[in-house]
Design an enzyme around this catalytic site. Structure first.
Site, PDB file in Angstrom:
ATOM      1  N   LYS A   1       0.856  -1.195   0.000  1.00 13.88           N
ATOM      2  CA  LYS A   1       0.000   0.000   0.000  1.00 13.88           C
ATOM      3  C   LYS A   1       0.888   1.240   0.000  1.00 13.88           C
ATOM      4  CE  LYS A   1      -3.891   1.979   2.632  1.00 13.88           C
ATOM      5  NZ  LYS A   1      -4.739   1.830   3.840  1.00 13.88           N
TER       6      LYS A   1
ATOM      7  N   SER B   1      -9.711   1.561   2.858  1.00 15.01           N
ATOM      8  CA  SER B   1      -8.887   2.371   1.985  1.00 15.01           C
ATOM      9  C   SER B   1      -7.777   1.594   1.273  1.00 15.01           C
ATOM     10  CB  SER B   1      -8.241   3.490   2.804  1.00 15.01           C
ATOM     11  OG  SER B   1      -7.355   2.942   3.778  1.00 15.01           O
TER      12      SER B   1
ATOM     13  N   SER C   1      -9.840  -0.772   7.138  1.00 16.78           N
ATOM     14  CA  SER C   1      -9.266  -0.713   5.787  1.00 16.78           C
ATOM     15  C   SER C   1      -8.495  -1.935   5.315  1.00 16.78           C
ATOM     16  CB  SER C   1      -8.362   0.503   5.657  1.00 16.78           C
ATOM     17  OG  SER C   1      -9.153   1.642   5.489  1.00 16.78           O
TER      18      SER C   1
HETATM   19  N1  GLN Z   1     -13.146   3.848   6.138  1.00 19.76           N
HETATM   20  C1  GLN Z   1     -12.608   4.367   7.347  1.00 19.76           C
HETATM   21  C2  GLN Z   1     -12.239   5.831   7.147  1.00 19.76           C
HETATM   22  O1  GLN Z   1     -12.596   6.340   6.164  1.00 19.76           O
HETATM   23  C3  GLN Z   1     -11.428   3.562   7.779  1.00 19.76           C
HETATM   24  C4  GLN Z   1     -10.210   3.845   6.992  1.00 19.76           C
HETATM   25  C5  GLN Z   1      -9.032   3.056   7.413  1.00 19.76           C
HETATM   26  O2  GLN Z   1      -9.146   2.039   8.104  1.00 19.76           O
HETATM   27  N2  GLN Z   1      -7.874   3.547   7.031  1.00 19.76           N
HETATM   28  O3  GLN Z   1     -11.611   6.439   7.944  1.00 19.76           O
END
Ligand code: GLN
Length: 485
Positions: A78, A153, A177
């Site tokens: 990532k 994400s 995420s």
């Molecule tokens: N979807 C969540 C957010 O928008 C979690 C994102 C994540 O775990 N990085 O913050």
């Protein structure tokens, strides 16, 4: 399994039987080339460096030198983890040309394990999002249905494994995420306990919630990768000094007797019926294996999203203050004085969701509101952790669906941040509590979309979590499915 459909464990065995790392890595690089126009999982691919790493593994194997745990296995990363000399964008325009002068801990650990890093994957900008549509660069597609999002994400990392462009990848999980995109892409995703994997070199979103973990086709591969990246690192003061078990050794030992807790709150309103029946069917698989099922309650989880969007945004507003157009990253061309330089650089460099979160977090921390919002959120966070402690006194693991629905369509929730935030309703509490969680594939919808089962356990119980996950895998064959692309 053959070719690029294989798992990391398959590829390790194949090399022991004489296949070269170079031919394996070439096959995956070719798979990236041929599938990328459809999937768009990668922000950068470094073919030459990957082949060089592979040849080095082959040479050392020939000369009889000892090799690491993931020797010759392609891994995608990532783009939020610093890779020395290679662009690390965090999915943001503000870091378009940023080349870190050092490797993150997990990158050094993977290199030490002789894994072959093939490229950096797409993500929601600074890991803020649930669909990867917040990337400043491109929209990654779900390999099971190219009209749909892969989750987020870490959507690029999940899609890359699902599309067999790499057998393993690294994601980060602040509120879901890793687990949510794993669920939406039909693969395994593991969020370790907070402190299990060093965050050194991870560009911080919400420091008290962020954890790094693996994506893979099956549980055995996640165990292998966790073994390679976990452990104490003095460069991250929150990394915990506890021995790392040989997760892959015990993986095939079933856990018994096993009591499974099903939280009442994870099977309520908003849960898609097809997702619910797949999750319940997965629980029946365990019952057939002798597990006992009890109902548990996580009563404060109804506040989890609200608490998360105060704690995470507060931390993000502070962490992202370092992107000021002065030290590194994008600098505006036209500005009038220092304050204007900050404002113009940040205004041009950050996308809308990141700006929204910085403003929310700054507000939550501002004088006069800090007690009412941020400090109150911290108190409720403690109650959420207390719910998990209480539930885990009556069961060994907690199970439920990973996400309330299967993958949604590209654009479907893009203009509705609150609807998007609800994608993480079952995953966010685990980060607030700091506990580990895994998502494994447990079925497909009639429309051909994957469904994930989430399993959660107490702090540092990754070994148990992996063994429990493996029990389901040994009794089913969902993990053997691959999309046609
Ligand atoms: N979807 C969540 C957010 O928008 C979690 C994102 C994540 O775990 N990085 O913050």
């Amino acid at each position: 399994m053959t070719g690029v459909n294989r798992t990391a464990a398959d590829l390790i065995a194949a090399q022991q039987a004489g296949e070269s790392a170079e031919s394996i890595v070439t096959a995956f690089l070719d798979s990236i080339d041929s599938r990328e126009s459809k999937v768009r999982a990668f922000l950068s691919v470094d073919r030459e460096s990957a082949l060089e790493q592979a040849r080095d593994v082959d040479t050392r194997r020939k000369s009889g030198k000892p090799l690491g745990l993931l020797a010759g296995v392609p891994v995608a990363i990532k783009d939020v983890l610093c890779t020395r000399g290679q662009v690390t964008t965090c999915g943001s325009k503000i870091l378009e040309d940023f080349r870190p002068p050092y490797d993150a801990h997990v990158i050094s650990a993977l290199r030490g394990a002789d894994a072959v890093i093939v490229g950096k994957t797409n993500m929601d900008e600074f890991a803020m999002g649930s669909s990867t549509e917040n990337s400043a660069y491109q929209v990654t597609r779900n390999p099971w249905d190219l009209d749909r999002i892969p989750g987020g994400s870490s959507g690029g990392s999940a899609a890359a494994v699902a599309a067999c462009q790499a057998p393993l990848s690294i994601g980060t999980d602040t509120g879901g995420s890793i687990r949510q995109p794993a669920s939406l892409c039909g693969i395994v995703g593991l969020k370790p306990t907070y402190g299990r994997v060093s965050r050194y070199g991870l560009v911080a979103f919400a420091s008290s919630l962020d954890q790094i973990g693996p994506f893979s086709h099956d549980v055995t591969d996640s165990a292998l990768m966790l073994e390679a990246i976990a452990g104490h690192d003095p460069r991250d003061s929150t990394s915990v000094d506890r021995p790392v078990p040989k997760y892959s050794n015990s993986i095939n030992e079933p856990v018994g007797p096993l009591t499974i807790g099903l939280p009442r709150e994870y099977f309520g309103e908003g849960l898609d019926p097809e997702v619910e029946s797949a999750a319940r069917e997965a629980v029946r698989v365990y019952e057939k294996l002798g597990a006992k099922v009890v109902e548990v309650s996580l009563p404060h989880s109804r506040y989890a999203i609200a608490v998360y969007y105060l704690v995470a945004t507060a931390e993000a507003s502070s962490n992202l203050a370092r992107f000021d157009g002065v030290h590194y990253g994008h600098r505006a061309k036209d500005f009038d004085g220092l304050i204007d330089l900050y404002e113009a650089s940040r205004g041009e460099g950050f996308g809308p969701e990141v700006r929204r979160r910085i403003m929310l977090g700054t507000f939550a921390l501002s004088s006069g509101y800090k007690d009412a919002y941020y400090l109150k959120a911290l108190k409720v966070r403690r109650l959420i952790k207390g719910d998990f402690d209480a539930a885990l006194r009556t069961c060994d693991v907690i199970m439920g669906p990973t996400a309330p629905t299967a993958a949604f369509r590209v654009g479907e929730k893009a203009d509705d941040p609150l609807a998007m935030y609800l994608s993480d309703i079952y995953t966010i509490s685990c980060n607030l509590a700091g506990f580990p969680g895994i998502s494994i594939p447990c079925g497909w919808t009639r429309g051909g979309l994957p469904i994930g089962l989430q399993i959660q356990a107490g702090p540092f119980e990754e070994e148990k979590l992996l063994r429990v996950a493996r029990m389901h895998e040994q009794a089913t064959d969902w993990h053997l499915r691959r999309p046609t692309l």
